[in-house]
Design a protein around this motif. Structure first.
Motif, short mmCIF file in Angstrom:
data_model
loop_
_atom_site.label_atom_id
_atom_site.label_comp_id
_atom_site.label_asym_id
_atom_site.label_seq_id
_atom_site.Cartn_x
_atom_site.Cartn_y
_atom_site.Cartn_z
N ALA A 386 39.81 44.24 43.03
CA ALA A 386 39.24 43.96 44.35
C ALA A 386 38.47 42.64 44.35
CB ALA A 386 38.34 45.11 44.77
N VAL A 387 37.66 42.42 43.34
CA VAL A 387 36.88 41.19 43.28
C VAL A 387 37.79 39.99 43.04
CG1 VAL A 387 35.11 39.96 41.96
CG2 VAL A 387 34.78 42.36 42.54
N THR A 388 38.80 40.15 42.20
CA THR A 388 39.74 39.05 41.94
C THR A 388 40.39 38.58 43.23
OG1 THR A 388 40.21 39.81 39.69
CG2 THR A 388 41.87 38.43 40.75
N LEU A 389 40.91 39.49 44.03
CA LEU A 389 41.58 39.11 45.27
C LEU A 389 40.59 38.52 46.27
CD1 LEU A 389 43.96 42.19 45.67
CD2 LEU A 389 44.51 39.91 44.79
N ALA A 390 39.38 39.06 46.32
CA ALA A 390 38.39 38.53 47.26
C ALA A 390 37.99 37.11 46.91
CB ALA A 390 37.16 39.44 47.28
N LEU A 401 30.05 38.74 48.09
CA LEU A 401 29.71 39.96 48.80
C LEU A 401 30.50 41.15 48.26
CD1 LEU A 401 29.50 38.61 52.46
CD2 LEU A 401 27.61 39.23 50.95
N THR A 402 31.78 40.92 47.95
CA THR A 402 32.59 42.00 47.37
C THR A 402 32.04 42.41 46.01
OG1 THR A 402 34.55 41.13 48.50
CG2 THR A 402 34.92 42.68 46.69
N THR A 403 31.62 41.44 45.22
CA THR A 403 31.04 41.75 43.91
C THR A 403 29.76 42.56 44.06
OG1 THR A 403 31.95 39.69 43.02
CG2 THR A 403 30.19 40.76 41.76
N ILE A 404 28.91 42.14 45.01
CA ILE A 404 27.67 42.88 45.25
C ILE A 404 27.97 44.30 45.71
CG2 ILE A 404 25.62 43.00 46.72
CD1 ILE A 404 25.61 39.93 46.69
N ALA A 405 28.96 44.43 46.62
CA ALA A 405 29.33 45.77 47.09
C ALA A 405 29.87 46.62 45.96
CB ALA A 405 30.37 45.65 48.21
N ALA A 406 30.68 46.02 45.08
CA ALA A 406 31.22 46.76 43.95
C ALA A 406 30.11 47.21 43.00
CB ALA A 406 32.24 45.91 43.20
N LEU A 407 29.18 46.30 42.71
CA LEU A 407 28.07 46.67 41.84
C LEU A 407 27.22 47.76 42.48
CD1 LEU A 407 26.94 43.13 40.60
CD2 LEU A 407 28.20 44.85 39.32
N ALA A 431 30.71 47.91 36.03
CA ALA A 431 29.94 46.75 36.49
C ALA A 431 30.48 45.47 35.85
CB ALA A 431 28.46 46.93 36.15
N ILE A 432 30.83 45.54 34.57
CA ILE A 432 31.45 44.39 33.92
C ILE A 432 32.79 44.08 34.57
CG2 ILE A 432 32.46 43.58 31.75
CD1 ILE A 432 30.30 45.16 30.28
N GLY A 433 33.54 45.14 34.93
CA GLY A 433 34.81 44.93 35.61
C GLY A 433 34.66 44.19 36.92
N ALA A 434 33.53 44.38 37.62
CA ALA A 434 33.30 43.66 38.87
C ALA A 434 32.78 42.24 38.62
CB ALA A 434 32.30 44.43 39.74
N LEU A 435 31.94 42.08 37.61
CA LEU A 435 31.34 40.77 37.36
C LEU A 435 32.29 39.80 36.68
CD1 LEU A 435 27.73 41.74 36.19
CD2 LEU A 435 28.34 40.45 38.23
N ALA A 436 33.08 40.29 35.72
CA ALA A 436 33.91 39.39 34.93
C ALA A 436 34.87 38.58 35.78
CB ALA A 436 34.65 40.18 33.84
#
Length: 752
Positions: A386-390, A401-407, A431-436
């Motif tokens: 999700a974060v990659t595509l965003a 914003l997507t990263t913040i929402a995921a975290l 959380a690492i999956g969203a941040l990386a």
């Protein structure tokens, strides 16, 4: 148009590829679960416990009887005679205790017992030995065993990792253990040998339980083995044995992973949960139990002396004991068994056993289900995609914003699972999956956007400093507008005194070399203290703080730079003297106020600078250093921001500088906190303030005397006599020609 489309496609593909690679690495990291990741997740679980500890029972069925300091003062040092322990057991039984559990191991015979003393006196004095054997009570251990046999006592036993003693027959555990599914004993926590109390005491006890609390990483007790494998026997913990005795159950029913078609994810069966009477308790695969602590507000702690004192009213203690499980352990310094938990650095080991019983009775558990690892891996992959595509297709803002929402979803999910259902779902991996991918994709986009900023850098790098170039390139619209912005700045002006006179007779190249030798350490002092060197004006320098970057404590940092300029100048003058060059002095003015700061100049040439009345005042303050014979002059707005004692500042005067109608309180900066604490400075400050008070009251004779007294107080690095002589001379003029009324004590400076 085609070229633009190709460039966009290339940029998006680069960000997408970077995000996918980062997501794959994050998934592999979570699947492998290295020690660093496991420790991080345990740390999160610990924090959850601190934020939401278990609610203690209002009327807990558990009590702790502590061998505390007061008891040792009343009954003597430990160990006590076993007759004392026998009296304790008898009293607790008579008070109706449902179970009496000792977190103490009686591994050696009582040395104070007459039987033991008789053995010692057989050689020293046989008559004493015979007398001891003729006493009515010859063996204190036997007396304790008799009381234990009549009472619901559970004795503790240590489990040791050392090899078993082949010559010793290990004690039996009275509780029966049955299984639903295959026997999971091979998966239980293993110990080498069991070290119980004396055989006679162990045989007399209703049961036997392990007091060993296996620690995990970091030394914290997060899990406790409820069932352990020792000398090929399954050993239950002291806590559950006390509960079993209390409820009158004959044994335990352990369900393994092979029951009802369940699988353990491995080749051998593992423990899932256990039934004890009406209670069902989840187990970890190795027979452990996740602790959810209530902490200091859990089971009440009672002093043991209250149950031994011959004059105590035992009936008053019945409500505390009757029908309850009583744990006995040590809390006195030197005796206490201290452990670390997520809630306490030093908790009593016996309190952990008590909390286990409370958790089982209330059904308040923590568990990590079999599907947790799979869910964490799936969440890591999902959030990473999700974060990659965003980041790749929606831009950095939407990606952020997507990263913040995921975290937020990761944190809220883990917290809700913990608080609502007692589930330990590890959040660090997702959380690492969203941040990386956010970092990876953002890095790619940033690298490509740098090509666009390079044009801005090339345009301005010849006009402003490298520090300012970075700020302009990051946000050109902000710095290239002619209006600039209003910001509170601290200004510093430094001027070499008498430079024209000192430069006479020097060749131009010699003059420039000397000037650079003085200006360079001045600029270094400003830059090292986080300031911006605005410009050099011949033999002078202008600098400011809090722009373009915000600078916390900028008045203090400017004053620190001013003091360093004076210190470094002393070193430069020493070097000049060694090579026969003239010495230099520098006057410094510092002021704070709201200024307009930004890129100023023509369209062809811009300079990052500031303007405003505080700038003009700072320049005037530098000029006042000559009139008051001080090295550094500071405005009242700067001094007002300082903490008391942070710098040695001395109020000089109230002046009206040229070009300004409003009077200004002016201070001299004489040193740092060390100087401020110096008795000589404090004496100067006190006497000078008294002199100013007399001066402003027009008590000319008293003021002159006070200034002469102030001149005798010389703090390190400053001679106040020239300053005080100036005031004495001014007072002499006023005595001959008094100022016209009304006079407010303000001196008008006619020169810059």
């Amino acid at each position: 148009m085609r070229r633009l489309f190709d460039r966009l496609l290339k940029a998006l593909f680069g960000a997408t590829a970077a995000g996918l690679v980062a997501t794959a690495l994050a998934v592999a990291f979570v699947a492998f679960n290295p020690t660093v990741l496991e420790n991080a997740n345990l740390g999160v679980f610990d924090q959850f416990q601190r934020l939401a500890p278990r609610e203690p029972l209002p009327d807990t069925p558990v009590r702790i009887i502590a061998i505390d300091t007061e008891s040792l003062e009343r009954r003597g040092q430990w160990p006590w005679p076993r007759t004392e322990i026998a009296r304790l057991v008898r009293n607790l039984r008579d008070l109706g205790a449902a179970a009496i559990a000792f977190d103490v191991v009686f591994a050696e015979p009582d040395r104070t017992s007459p039987a033991r003393l008789a053995e010692r006196f057989d050689r020293e004095d046989p008559r004493v030995a015979d007398a001891l054997r003729r006493t009515s009570l010859t063996d204190y251990d036997a007396a304790l065993a008799e009381e234990i046999a009549r009472s619901p006592v559970v004795l503790g036993a240590f489990l040791s990792p050392t090899d078993p003693d082949e010559r010793r027959v290990p004690p039996r555990f009275p509780a029966s253990i049955s299984f639903v599914g295959d026997d999971p004993r091979e998966s239980l926590t293993r110990f080498g040998r069991i070290e119980p109390s004396l055989p006679d005491l162990t045989k007399a006890a209703r049961s036997l339980g392990s007091v060993s609390l296996a620690t995990r990483r970091g030394g914290l007790i997060r899990q406790v083995p409820l069932f352990s494998l020792v000398e090929n026997r399954i050993a239950p913990a002291l806590s559950i044995e006390a509960l079993r005795v209390a409820v009158g159950a004959s044994g335990y029913l352990i369900r393994s992973s092979t029951a009802s078609g369940e699988t353990s994810g491995g080749e051998r069966p593992v423990a899932v949960d256990m039934r004890l009477g009406p209670f069902i308790t989840p187990l970890t695969a190795d027979g452990g139990f996740w602790m959810r602590y209530a902490g200091r507000t859990s089971a009440p702690v009672l002093s043991i002396w209250r149950f031994l004192d011959e004059e105590a009213d035992l009936a008053a203690l019945r409500p505390e004991v009757e029908g309850r499980i009583v744990f006995i352990g040590a809390s006195a310094p030197g005796l206490r068994d201290l452990v670390a938990t997520p809630l306490e650095d030093q908790a009593l080991g016996v309190s952990v056993h008590a909390e286990i019983v409370e958790q089982i009775v209330t059904g308040t558990f923590l568990s990590r289900p079999d599907w947790a690892r799979g869910a964490e891996i799936a969440a890591t992959a999902l959030f990473g995609l999700a974060v990659t595509l965003a980041v790749a297709f929606l831009g950095p803002v939407a990606g952020g914003l997507t990263t913040i929402a995921a975290l937020g979803a990761v944190g809220l999910g883990a917290w809700s699972g913990f608080g609502e259902y007692g589930l330990l779902i590890a959040p660090v991996g997702p959380a690492i999956g969203a941040l990386a991918p956010a970092i990876a994709g953002g890095t790619v986009r940033y690298a490509r956007s740098e090509n666009q900023r390079r044009a801005v850098r090339n345009q301005f790098e010849n006009f402003v400093s490298a520090e300012v170039v970075k700020e302009i390139a990051a946000d050109p619209a902000r710095y290239l507008k002619p209006s600039g912005e209003i910001r509170t700045l601290t200004l510093l002006f430094a001027d070499i005194r008498g430079f024209s006179r000192l430069s006479e007779g020097l060749k131009p190249e010699e003059l420039i070399a000397l000037l650079n030798d003085v200006l360079t350490p001045m600029a270094d002092a400003v830059i090292d203290e986080g300031g911006t060197v605005d410009k050099f004006m011949g033999d002078a320098m202008m600098a400011f703080w809090n722009a373009p970057r915000p600078t916390p404590n900028h008045p203090s940092r400017a004053l620190a730079a001013a003091l360093r300029i004076q210190r470094d100048l002393a070193a430069v003058n020493a070097e000049f003297a060694a090579r026969g060059a003239p010495a230099f002095t520098v006057g410094v003015g510092v002021n704070t106020g709201d200024c307009s700061v930004g890129s100023m100049g023509s369209r062809r040439r811009l300079d990052y600078s500031c303007i405003g009345d505080p700038v003009n005042l700072a320049s005037r303050l530098e000029g006042l250093t000559r009139q008051y014979d001080v090295p550094i002059c500071v405005g009242q707005a700067t001094v007002a921001t300082l903490e008391r004692g942070a710098f040695a500042t001395l109020e000089l005067d109230r002046i009206r500088v040229k070009g300004r109608d409003a009077p200004e309180q002016v201070f001299a900066l004489l040193g740092d906190a060390e100087t401020a604490a110096d008795p000589q400075f404090q004496r100067l400050e006190e006497r000078y303030a008294a002199a100013l008070s007399e001066y402003r009251a027009q008590n000319w004779s008293a003021a002159a005397k006070a200034f002469r007294e102030a001149a005798t107080a010389a703090p390190p690095g400053f001679d106040p006599q020239p300053l005080c002589r100036r005031f004495v001379a001014r007072i002499a003029v006023f005595e001959a020609d008094p100022p016209k009324a009304p006079w407010d004590g303000v001196w008008s400076a006619e020169t810059k």
